[in-house]
Design an enzyme around this catalytic site. Sequence first.
Site, PDB file in Angstrom:
ATOM      1  N   TRP A  36       0.897  -1.198  -0.154  1.00  9.05           N
ATOM      2  CA  TRP A  36       0.106   0.174  -0.045  1.00  9.05           C
ATOM      3  C   TRP A  36       0.936   1.296   0.069  1.00  9.05           C
ATOM      4  CZ3 TRP A  36      -1.841   3.123   4.486  1.00  9.05           C
ATOM      5  CH2 TRP A  36      -3.146   4.092   4.015  1.00  9.05           C
ATOM      6  N   ASP A  64       1.395  -8.887   0.655  1.00  7.97           N
ATOM      7  CA  ASP A  64       0.038  -8.252   0.748  1.00  7.97           C
ATOM      8  C   ASP A  64      -0.001  -7.330  -0.402  1.00  7.97           C
ATOM      9  OD1 ASP A  64      -2.735  -8.339   1.696  1.00  7.97           O
ATOM     10  OD2 ASP A  64      -1.938  -6.154   1.966  1.00  7.97           O
ATOM     11  N   TYR A  69      -4.167  -1.066  -5.088  1.00  4.06           N
ATOM     12  CA  TYR A  69      -2.939  -0.246  -5.085  1.00  4.06           C
ATOM     13  C   TYR A  69      -2.226   0.082  -6.283  1.00  4.06           C
ATOM     14  CZ  TYR A  69      -3.369  -2.241  -0.156  1.00  4.06           C
ATOM     15  OH  TYR A  69      -3.695  -2.459   1.094  1.00  4.06           O
ATOM     16  N   GLN A 194      -8.460  -7.824   7.859  1.00  7.42           N
ATOM     17  CA  GLN A 194      -7.467  -6.838   7.578  1.00  7.42           C
ATOM     18  C   GLN A 194      -7.813  -5.625   8.101  1.00  7.42           C
ATOM     19  OE1 GLN A 194      -4.592  -5.245   4.081  1.00  7.42           O
ATOM     20  NE2 GLN A 194      -4.793  -7.605   4.396  1.00  7.42           N
ATOM     21  N   ARG A 244       5.562   9.670   4.612  1.00  2.00           N
ATOM     22  CA  ARG A 244       4.189   9.332   4.052  1.00  2.00           C
ATOM     23  C   ARG A 244       3.124  10.859   4.180  1.00  2.00           C
ATOM     24  NH1 ARG A 244       1.759   3.838   5.410  1.00  2.00           N
ATOM     25  NH2 ARG A 244       3.676   3.277   3.987  1.00  2.00           N
ATOM     26  N   GLY A 306       4.989  -1.542   6.205  1.00  2.85           N
ATOM     27  CA  GLY A 306       5.182  -0.973   4.704  1.00  2.85           C
ATOM     28  C   GLY A 306       6.555  -0.447   4.732  1.00  2.85           C
ATOM     29  N   SER A 308       9.463   1.958   2.237  1.00  3.07           N
ATOM     30  CA  SER A 308       9.957   2.442   0.962  1.00  3.07           C
ATOM     31  C   SER A 308      11.355   2.307   0.581  1.00  3.07           C
ATOM     32  CB  SER A 308       9.893   3.970   1.070  1.00  3.07           C
ATOM     33  OG  SER A 308      10.476   4.614   2.304  1.00  3.07           O
ATOM     34  N   ASN A 316      12.517  -2.157  11.203  1.00  2.00           N
ATOM     35  CA  ASN A 316      11.161  -2.762  11.781  1.00  2.00           C
ATOM     36  C   ASN A 316      11.296  -4.338  12.199  1.00  2.00           C
ATOM     37  OD1 ASN A 316       9.769  -0.514  11.125  1.00  2.00           O
ATOM     38  ND2 ASN A 316       9.005  -1.219   9.298  1.00  2.00           N
TER      39      ASN A 316
END
Length: 359
Positions: A36, A64, A69, A194, A244, A306, A308, A316
Site C-alpha cells: 500500500w 500483501d 494499490y 485485515q 508519508r 510498509g 520504501s 522494523n
Amino acid sequence: MASGTDVKVEFDPKNMPFRRLGPSGLRVPVFSLGGWLTLGGTVIGDPVKDIIKTAFDNGINMFDTAEAYAKGKSEVEMGRVIKELGLRRTDLVVTTKLFWGLRSGPNDGGLSRKHIIEGTKECLERLGLDYVDVIFAHRPDVSVPMEEIVRAFNWVIEKGWAFYWATSEWSAYDIEEAQHIATKLGLHGPIAEQCQHNMFHRERPEKEYRPLYKKYQLGTTVFSALASGLLTGKYNAGIPEGTRFSTHANFFKGTVDSLQKEEGLTKIRKVNELSVLAEQELGCTITHLALAWVAKNPNTSTVILGASKPEQVLDNLKALDVIPKLTPEIMDKIEAILENQPAAPPTFGRPALDLHGRL
C-alpha cells in the site's frame, strides 16, 4: 514464480515466528510486507526488488497487495519481482484484495459475483501467478446480497484461484452474517480480517471483534500498526519531506490537520512519553515498541509492514526482540500512558468467574 531447478533463492525463516492465520492451517510470519502506497506507487523498479529480497532474506514470506494499490501496478511490480528473484511459489504466502477495481464501469468494482470472479482473474494476470493464498474483500458491499458474496468467493476457491478468503474493514455484524451464511450452506467463511490496529486505534480490533475471536477464531492481518508513521515520532515537530504525510499530502490532509488540534497534540505528547519508556526500559525505539505491542496481541496473525527502502524492513524487524520484553508490568505502564483501553462488556453487577476455570 519458480519451481524445481528455476529456484534461485531458498527460503530460510531465520528467527521469524509463525502463527496460524485465524482458524486455518495456513502459517504466516508475525511480520509480513505490504504494498500500500509504496510498491508500484512511490517505489518502482529495482528498489522494489531490493525491498522484497531483504524481507524474504530475513524470514518474511508473506506479501500483501490489492487491485486498487497504485491502480494495479503494485500487483504487477510484486509479481515481476517474485519471478525475477526466482522465489519458489510454495515458499510464499501471497494475498490480494478486491473491491475498487481499475475501471469505472457499473460492474468493475464492488463484490458482485461478476467482479469477484473477473477481478480475481485480472489480479492473477497482473501478478503472473496461478493462484493467491488468500483473497480479501477489501470493503463490505451493502448493495450485494451476502449470500452472493459468500458463494462467489467459494467459487473462486473451488476453481483453485485462492485457498482462503477473508475480509478487510468489515464490521463485526457483516463478518457474523458471512459466517452464518457460510455455515448454513456448508461453505467456507472468511478466516481473517485485515484491519487497522495500533496504540491509537483500538475499539474495533479489541472490542467490536472480541466475540468473533472466541466464536470463529478469527485472526487479524494488521495494517497501519504505526498509525501511518505517527508512532515513529517523526511527526512530533512537523511534517518532514519525503515522509508519508508529505508524499501523500492530500490523502492524509485530515490527519495532518488534526495534529494541530487538541486531540493531535495529545497524541504527540503520548508518543514522546512512549518514546522515553521504550528507550529507558526496553532499550528500543518507539517504532519497535509500537510494532511489538500489536504483535503481542494473541488475535494478531500478522502485522503488515510498509517500507520504501530495505533499511526500514530491517529496522522494523528489530521489534521481534521486543515482544518477549512486554511483561505485564510494561503493558500496564503503556496503558497508563495511552489511557484508551476499550472497556470490557458490562456485567451488570455479576461477580467475576474463577480465572482458572472456563470463562
